[in-house]
Motif scaffolding. Structure first.
Motif, PDB file in Angstrom:
ATOM      1  N   TRP A   3     -86.567 -91.791 -92.890  1.00 26.33           N
ATOM      2  CA  TRP A   3     -86.350 -92.172 -91.496  1.00 26.33           C
ATOM      3  C   TRP A   3     -87.622 -92.770 -90.900  1.00 26.33           C
ATOM      4  O   TRP A   3     -87.578 -93.750 -90.147  1.00 26.33           O
ATOM      5  N   ASN A   4     -88.766 -92.214 -91.232  1.00 25.10           N
ATOM      6  CA  ASN A   4     -90.029 -92.749 -90.731  1.00 25.10           C
ATOM      7  C   ASN A   4     -90.331 -94.133 -91.303  1.00 25.10           C
ATOM      8  O   ASN A   4     -91.079 -94.901 -90.701  1.00 25.10           O
ATOM      9  N   GLY A   5     -89.754 -94.452 -92.453  1.00 23.96           N
ATOM     10  CA  GLY A   5     -90.066 -95.707 -93.117  1.00 23.96           C
ATOM     11  C   GLY A   5     -89.113 -96.849 -92.842  1.00 23.96           C
ATOM     12  O   GLY A   5     -89.177 -97.879 -93.520  1.00 23.96           O
ATOM     13  N   VAL A   6     -88.246 -96.700 -91.842  1.00 25.27           N
ATOM     14  CA  VAL A   6     -87.265 -97.752 -91.552  1.00 25.27           C
ATOM     15  C   VAL A   6     -87.948 -99.086 -91.279  1.00 25.27           C
ATOM     16  O   VAL A   6     -87.544-100.135 -91.809  1.00 25.27           O
ATOM     17  N   ALA A   7     -88.984 -99.086 -90.458  1.00 28.88           N
ATOM     18  CA  ALA A   7     -89.645-100.350 -90.104  1.00 28.88           C
ATOM     19  C   ALA A   7     -90.281-101.006 -91.317  1.00 28.88           C
ATOM     20  O   ALA A   7     -90.238-102.240 -91.466  1.00 28.88           O
ATOM     21  N   ASP A   8     -90.875-100.201 -92.195  1.00 32.30           N
ATOM     22  CA  ASP A   8     -91.510-100.761 -93.386  1.00 32.30           C
ATOM     23  C   ASP A   8     -90.484-101.448 -94.280  1.00 32.30           C
ATOM     24  O   ASP A   8     -90.764-102.504 -94.864  1.00 32.30           O
ATOM     25  N   ARG A   9     -89.303-100.858 -94.374  1.00 34.60           N
ATOM     26  CA  ARG A   9     -88.261-101.453 -95.218  1.00 34.60           C
ATOM     27  C   ARG A   9     -87.761-102.775 -94.633  1.00 34.60           C
ATOM     28  O   ARG A   9     -87.358-103.673 -95.367  1.00 34.60           O
ATOM     29  N   LEU A  10     -87.781-102.890 -93.307  1.00 35.49           N
ATOM     30  CA  LEU A  10     -87.191-104.071 -92.673  1.00 35.49           C
ATOM     31  C   LEU A  10     -88.231-105.069 -92.184  1.00 35.49           C
ATOM     32  O   LEU A  10     -87.880-106.085 -91.591  1.00 35.49           O
ATOM     33  N   ALA A  11     -89.504-104.793 -92.428  1.00 32.67           N
ATOM     34  CA  ALA A  11     -90.559-105.640 -91.876  1.00 32.67           C
ATOM     35  C   ALA A  11     -90.402-107.096 -92.279  1.00 32.67           C
ATOM     36  O   ALA A  11     -90.678-108.008 -91.507  1.00 32.67           O
ATOM     37  N   THR A  12     -89.944-107.327 -93.479  1.00 35.82           N
ATOM     38  CA  THR A  12     -89.769-108.706 -93.955  1.00 35.82           C
ATOM     39  C   THR A  12     -88.306-109.013 -94.249  1.00 35.82           C
ATOM     40  O   THR A  12     -88.002-109.915 -95.022  1.00 35.82           O
ATOM     41  N   GLN A  13     -87.414-108.247 -93.617  1.00 39.01           N
ATOM     42  CA  GLN A  13     -85.974-108.448 -93.860  1.00 39.01           C
ATOM     43  C   GLN A  13     -85.557-109.856 -93.447  1.00 39.01           C
ATOM     44  O   GLN A  13     -85.772-110.287 -92.328  1.00 39.01           O
ATOM     45  N   ARG A  14     -84.995-110.593 -94.359  1.00 44.44           N
ATOM     46  CA  ARG A  14     -84.538-111.950 -94.066  1.00 44.44           C
ATOM     47  C   ARG A  14     -83.400-112.278 -95.011  1.00 44.44           C
ATOM     48  O   ARG A  14     -83.482-112.011 -96.200  1.00 44.44           O
ATOM     49  N   GLU A  15     -82.379-112.876 -94.471  1.00 51.51           N
ATOM     50  CA  GLU A  15     -81.224-113.204 -95.311  1.00 51.51           C
ATOM     51  C   GLU A  15     -80.747-114.599 -94.978  1.00 51.51           C
ATOM     52  O   GLU A  15     -80.651-114.986 -93.811  1.00 51.51           O
ATOM     53  N   THR A  16     -80.473-115.392 -95.984  1.00 56.15           N
ATOM     54  CA  THR A  16     -79.919-116.732 -95.797  1.00 56.15           C
ATOM     55  C   THR A  16     -78.700-116.876 -96.687  1.00 56.15           C
ATOM     56  O   THR A  16     -78.771-116.626 -97.885  1.00 56.15           O
ATOM     57  N   ILE A  17     -77.589-117.266 -96.107  1.00 55.96           N
ATOM     58  CA  ILE A  17     -76.381-117.478 -96.900  1.00 55.96           C
ATOM     59  C   ILE A  17     -76.477-118.839 -97.588  1.00 55.96           C
ATOM     60  O   ILE A  17     -76.752-119.839 -96.942  1.00 55.96           O
ATOM     61  N   PRO A  18     -76.294-118.920 -98.900  1.00 55.96           N
ATOM     62  CA  PRO A  18     -76.359-120.200 -99.600  1.00 55.96           C
ATOM     63  C   PRO A  18     -75.385-121.212 -99.004  1.00 55.96           C
ATOM     64  O   PRO A  18     -74.266-120.866 -98.599  1.00 55.96           O
TER      65      PRO A  18
END
Length: 322
Positions: free
Chosen positions: A86-101
């Motif tokens: 729970w404390n690490g949510v931000a670390d997991r999403l810090a570079t979250q990026r998704e592009t649909i082909p």
């Protein structure tokens, strides 16, 4: 000769009338074309907004599933693994990026802990003044009074505060007389409009409006150092935990890691700290942006999520165009 002159004049008038009709029709045609283009572009924008919103909502659901899966797996590991997850949510999403082909929709996300800043709507006067003074803001007593006057329901000014009468006399917007809606609203409050320039400390890096106890594992060092009992050594110890990826599990354990000189004030403040702080964020704020269309439109979806056992629960959802 007169007859011919009359015919010439009539012919000239007729020609002029024809030219006027042609000009009017040309203008009308251009206007209709412009309206048509505007209508088409408006329809395209509406479609792009819908697509971007659907995409942002879809990304949000995927993030919730990811966070829930992490919590579920952590719970099976036992110990403090769930807390770490729970404390690490931000670390997991810090570079979250998704592009649909083969799609023009781009989705990005970030997570901010509730309690990463001091909630100015729920902090009492003593805490506000203590934090403002510690941060180096001059006249912290006056700043505290005007902030409390801004958010309270009456129009009676405190000793060093300001209410509706003062703002009206200076041609400024009156106090909200309710909770501050956005941290940018602080710049409307007497005295706060000059703080960034004077101290070079961005207000929104320390003060906020998101409800939540101060999150020890996410709050900036500047805010931690303003907490009761937190010496420079205590703050540094928290930062060591973060660097190692080991969240602080409780203040008592943290105190045991300090020198006697730094331990004593922290232990003396345990009562206040148990009320003001938490070692797990009360909630996370997920901010998801999706962009679509040409020209691009951006839709923002914001989710406030709390931990309900091993799953994230959405407790607030809102969206807007950016």
């Amino acid at each position: 000769m007169r007859a011919n002159g009359g015919n010439a004049r009539r012919g000239g008038f007729a020609l002029l009338a024809v030219l006027w009709v042609i000009a009017v029709m040309a203008i009308l045609g251009a206007t209709l074309a412009a309206v048509g283009r505007t209508s088409v572009q408006g329809a395209r924008n509406r479609i792009a907004i819908r697509r971007a919103r659907w995409k942002a909502e879809g990304c949000g659901e995927e993030l919730l599933a990811q966070i829930g899966g992490d919590l579920q797996r952590a719970s099976q590991m036992g110990g403090d693994a769930t807390s770490r997850s729970w404390n690490g949510v931000a670390d997991r999403l810090a570079t979250q990026r998704e592009t649909i082909p083969r799609d023009d929709i781009v989705c990005t996300a970030r997570a901010t802990a509730a309690g990463a800043t001091l909630d100015v709507n729920n902090a009492d006067g003593d805490l506000l003044q203590h934090v403002l003074a510690h941060l180096g803001y001059a006249h912290s007593d006056s700043l505290t009074d005007v902030l409390l006057d801004w958010r309270d329901a009456d129009d009676d000014p405190r000793e060093r505060g300001a209410e509706r009468e003062w703002y009206a006399a200076h041609g400024r917007s009156p106090p909200r007389n309710g909770p501050i809606a956005d941290v940018r609203e602080l710049s409307d409050i007497r005295g706060f409009d000059r703080l960034d320039a004077v101290t070079l400390i961005p207000l929104d890096s320390v003060l906020g409006v998101e409800p939540g106890r101060i999150a020890l594992n996410q709050a900036p060092p500047l805010l931690l150092s303003a907490l009761p009992g937190f010496t420079a050594e205590a703050v540094q110890r928290v930062m060591v935990h973060r660097a190692r990826g080991e969240p602080v599990t409780d203040v008592v354990t943290l105190a045991g890691e300090l020198s006697p000189e730094a331990r004593a004030p922290l232990q003396a403040a345990l009562g206040d700290l148990s009320r003001l702080t938490t070692t797990e964020p009360d909630a996370w704020i997920l901010t998801i942006r999706a962009r679509a269309g040409t020209p691009a439109v951006t839709v923002v979806v914001e989710l406030r999520i709390a931990r309900a056992g091993t799953r994230p629960a959405v407790v607030r959802r809102r969206n807007w165009l950016e």
